[in-house]
Every structure is written in C-alpha cells, then in structure tokens.
Write a protein that holds these residues in place. Sequence first.
Motif, PDB file in Angstrom:
ATOM      1  N   ARG A 170      33.174  12.900  14.364  1.00  0.00           N
ATOM      2  CA  ARG A 170      33.909  11.788  14.965  1.00  0.00           C
ATOM      3  C   ARG A 170      34.769  12.367  16.077  1.00  0.00           C
ATOM      4  O   ARG A 170      35.820  12.952  15.822  1.00  0.00           O
ATOM      5  CB  ARG A 170      34.772  11.103  13.902  1.00  0.00           C
ATOM      6  CG  ARG A 170      35.282   9.745  14.305  1.00  0.00           C
ATOM      7  CD  ARG A 170      35.752   8.957  13.086  1.00  0.00           C
ATOM      8  NE  ARG A 170      36.889   9.593  12.434  1.00  0.00           N
ATOM      9  CZ  ARG A 170      38.160   9.375  12.759  1.00  0.00           C
ATOM     10  NH1 ARG A 170      38.447   8.546  13.760  1.00  0.00           N
ATOM     11  NH2 ARG A 170      39.128   9.965  12.103  1.00  0.00           N
TER      12      ARG A 170
ATOM     13  N   GLU B 269      30.399   5.347  24.439  1.00  0.00           N
ATOM     14  CA  GLU B 269      29.212   4.755  25.054  1.00  0.00           C
ATOM     15  C   GLU B 269      29.266   4.882  26.575  1.00  0.00           C
ATOM     16  O   GLU B 269      28.248   5.158  27.224  1.00  0.00           O
ATOM     17  CB  GLU B 269      29.073   3.297  24.637  1.00  0.00           C
ATOM     18  CG  GLU B 269      28.594   3.109  23.213  1.00  0.00           C
ATOM     19  CD  GLU B 269      27.242   3.760  22.956  1.00  0.00           C
ATOM     20  OE1 GLU B 269      26.344   3.633  23.815  1.00  0.00           O
ATOM     21  OE2 GLU B 269      27.087   4.408  21.905  1.00  0.00           O
TER      22      GLU B 269
ATOM     23  N   MET C 150      33.340  -3.175  18.082  1.00  0.00           N
ATOM     24  CA  MET C 150      33.340  -1.785  18.548  1.00  0.00           C
ATOM     25  C   MET C 150      34.772  -1.367  18.917  1.00  0.00           C
ATOM     26  O   MET C 150      35.461  -2.074  19.649  1.00  0.00           O
ATOM     27  CB  MET C 150      32.423  -1.617  19.766  1.00  0.00           C
ATOM     28  CG  MET C 150      32.357  -0.206  20.322  1.00  0.00           C
ATOM     29  SD  MET C 150      31.324  -0.074  21.808  1.00  0.00           S
ATOM     30  CE  MET C 150      29.701  -0.381  21.138  1.00  0.00           C
TER      31      MET C 150
ATOM     32  N   ASP D 134      37.533   3.686  21.100  1.00  0.00           N
ATOM     33  CA  ASP D 134      36.943   5.028  21.173  1.00  0.00           C
ATOM     34  C   ASP D 134      35.425   4.959  21.209  1.00  0.00           C
ATOM     35  O   ASP D 134      34.766   5.714  21.939  1.00  0.00           O
ATOM     36  CB  ASP D 134      37.395   5.880  19.984  1.00  0.00           C
ATOM     37  CG  ASP D 134      38.801   6.432  20.154  1.00  0.00           C
ATOM     38  OD1 ASP D 134      39.415   6.175  21.210  1.00  0.00           O
ATOM     39  OD2 ASP D 134      39.289   7.111  19.227  1.00  0.00           O
ATOM     40  N   GLU D 135      34.841   4.075  20.428  1.00  0.00           N
ATOM     41  CA  GLU D 135      33.384   3.891  20.435  1.00  0.00           C
ATOM     42  C   GLU D 135      32.919   3.397  21.796  1.00  0.00           C
ATOM     43  O   GLU D 135      31.879   3.828  22.311  1.00  0.00           O
ATOM     44  CB  GLU D 135      32.974   2.922  19.328  1.00  0.00           C
ATOM     45  CG  GLU D 135      33.122   3.488  17.932  1.00  0.00           C
ATOM     46  CD  GLU D 135      32.906   2.442  16.851  1.00  0.00           C
ATOM     47  OE1 GLU D 135      32.477   2.815  15.745  1.00  0.00           O
ATOM     48  OE2 GLU D 135      33.172   1.251  17.116  1.00  0.00           O
TER      49      GLU D 135
END
Length: 427
Positions: free
Chosen positions: A25, A9, A1, A4-5
């Motif tokens: 995105r 989250e 991951m 940014d991901e």
Amino acid sequence: MSSDEALLERRYHVLGRNAPLFYERPVHLVSGKGVWVTDADGREYLDVYNNVPHVGHCHPHVVEAIAKQAATLNVHSRYLHETVVAYAERLTATFDSSLSSAVFTCSGTEANELALRMARYRTGGEGIIVSDFSYHGNSQTLAAVTTCFPVPEAFPRFARKVAIPDPYRDRHDRSDEELSNHFAAQVDAAVKSLQADGIKIAALLIDTVFANEGLHDPVPGYVAKAVEIVRAAGGLFISDEVQAGFGRTGDAMWGHQLSGVVPDIATLGKPMGNGHPIAGLVGPTDLIDSFGLAATYFNTFGGNPVSAAAASAMLDVLEREHLLENARNVGAYVKTGLRALADKHSIVGNVRGRGLFFGLDLVKGDADRSPATAETKRVMNLMRENGVLISRIGRHDNILKMRPPMVFAKEHADRLLATLDDALASI
C-alpha cells in the motif's frame, strides 16, 4: 475510490504502471523533518530507510543554503564560481591525497558511467568486473552489467561477475584467510577469462560494504586481494560510495577506508546534496586532466552553484552535529537491540551492518538457513502499517534493510526496535 487510489491511477497513466513504488500500500508523503515523514492524512512515519536526506529531511541549514544561492545565481558549470571550487576543495580533502580532483555530475549513474570511461581511457582495456548481485546505475553500460534484478540488456562479453563472500552462509569452517583467498580466486578467474577472450581488464567496480548484495559482514583482506589482482592485470579499482559514503558506517568517512585500500576512482551520489541532485567522482588530478583533454567532458547541471551550496551545507551539518560519532554510537545501540531480537525470534538468522546501516537476515527454521523471503516482505509491510519505513535487500529479498538519516537518535532506535519486535512476533 480514495484520494490516494485516484492519485495512484493518475500516476499509472502518466508515469507507467511499472515505475517502482515501495510497499503493498504505497505511502503518499507530503512533508518531512529530521527522521520523520508525514503522509497526506497527517500520519507520521519514522524513516529508517532513506539515505538521500543524509542529515535529515529538510534540514534548515541545507534549505537555507539552497534558497539563498537560488535567489542569487544559478548557472551551468562553464563559469567560475567560488562556491563550486570551495566545495571541491573541501570534498577532496576528505580523501587520500592521491584522490585530489573532482568531477561533478547529477546522479550516481552518471558518476559511475564517467568513472568507467576514465578507467577505459587510462588502461586501454574494456573489461569490467562487478559482483554477481549488484547495481551501479541505469545507463546502457551500467544496466547491462546490473546483476541484482532483470534488465533487457544482455550481460556483455566485456564483463564478468564474481560472488562476494558472506561469512554467515559461506564460512563452512574456513578461516578469514581461507575465505578471502577462495573468493579472491574468483576475481583472478574473471580476469583470466577476459584475457582468454582477448579483453584487457579496465576496472573492478564494487561497493565495498556490498549493500545490495546483503550488507555481509566484511571478510578481512578480501577487498585488498581482489584489488591487487585487478591492478596486477592493468585495471583500476572504482569504489562506489553512493551508499557507504559520507560517514554512513560511523567508523570512516568513506566505505573503502574500512578495507584499507585506496581506490583509483571513488564515485559519489545520493546523500551528497541531502536530496538536491548532485553526484560526482574523485580521482587523481593527472587522470582527470588527461581525460578532460581527450574527451572535452562537461556536465551542464553537474555541480552548479545551487547544488554545490546544498552539498557544502550538508558537510557543515555532518561536521557541526558530529554525525559520524552519532552513527557510531547509535549504530552500536541499534545492533545490540537487533541481537536481542535475534535471540528472541528464531526467524532472525543473522544481524549485520555497521554504523547507521544495518540488516536482519530472515531465515526458515531448517538446517540450510533457507531464506524467509515471503516473511521478510510481510515484516516490511507490517512495519509500514505501524509507522516505520524500512526496506529489504539481498539475493533472496530476505534481508531487512535499515539505513536512516544520520540524525537518527536512541529514542528513534527504541521506536524501531519495539515496532520490529511486534512485527517479528506476528509472522
């Protein structure tokens, strides 16, 4: 991951999964300067969307004013302060003489909510007329009369919505006079519908450039006729200047000035402090005095000294850098370029806008000019991938929305137009 991901989250966990984000995105921004913003990976994007940093991201004059006042004093609104009073004097001087006093808030929502309270107080009515594709805030009252996206509140019995003329789609061989009369008749019908339900009209609440509705080309006389109908029935005209104001159109400081109608109340928001949270309304002194006597209205943070310093510094830059003239000149340059793109790409049905506020109506290739909604979303995301940030508006989400900071220059316009040309060619 990726980082940014992971951040996304974390955001979902603490802010909820439905707090809005732009683009398929999301962009993780960490800094900005002028018309440029930079993401966490060091990539720069041309910002052709944000009117909040009205005179450019992190303008040094505004930053200095905020820092200087924050290092000196910041208190709530129930003390005397020279900066606050001087800013109110300076702001009201840009309006018609009838709009001679200001009340400061922290957001456009608060400003519109307060304007409606004042209108109801002055008129003794309750009824509100809005357009049938509008947004003016997220208080309970304003959420209930929102018509441009779903809300849990039911549209209220005391409100009516009216269609706004879009010459590109509504002309049907009608003259401007016929078009304005046709749509003004809807305002008249709305007033009579309220009256039939025993509800007196309090206010017509509109943005006179109709930004959320799609930034339609103006129909001469329409706003004046709509306002005349409402005033004849005892209501007030509230002009929402959050998007159109502070010289955005290039031809006037305030959007309503282009329609030739002076509102009873004007509401202000987003660009006012160049990103620092300040908003407000401007109205007649007698109305503000009498309402204040009845309501004992105050706003703890609205128009505090730091906010007032930011807002005053923003006006400094607007004047010193001749940014209305810039909006007029660069806006005309962009529109010429957009018309050239319309000639080149059949998906572009209509070029619209004024000053540094412009849009493209994207359509299918059929006789009905069917909205190209999916394609518009694709173009917006392609632009993001290629380093230019724009958005979309309109009833069918098929109008590309471009509203850059007022320091947008011709070299920035060239980058916008070239990137947009490539994006349109690729769909």
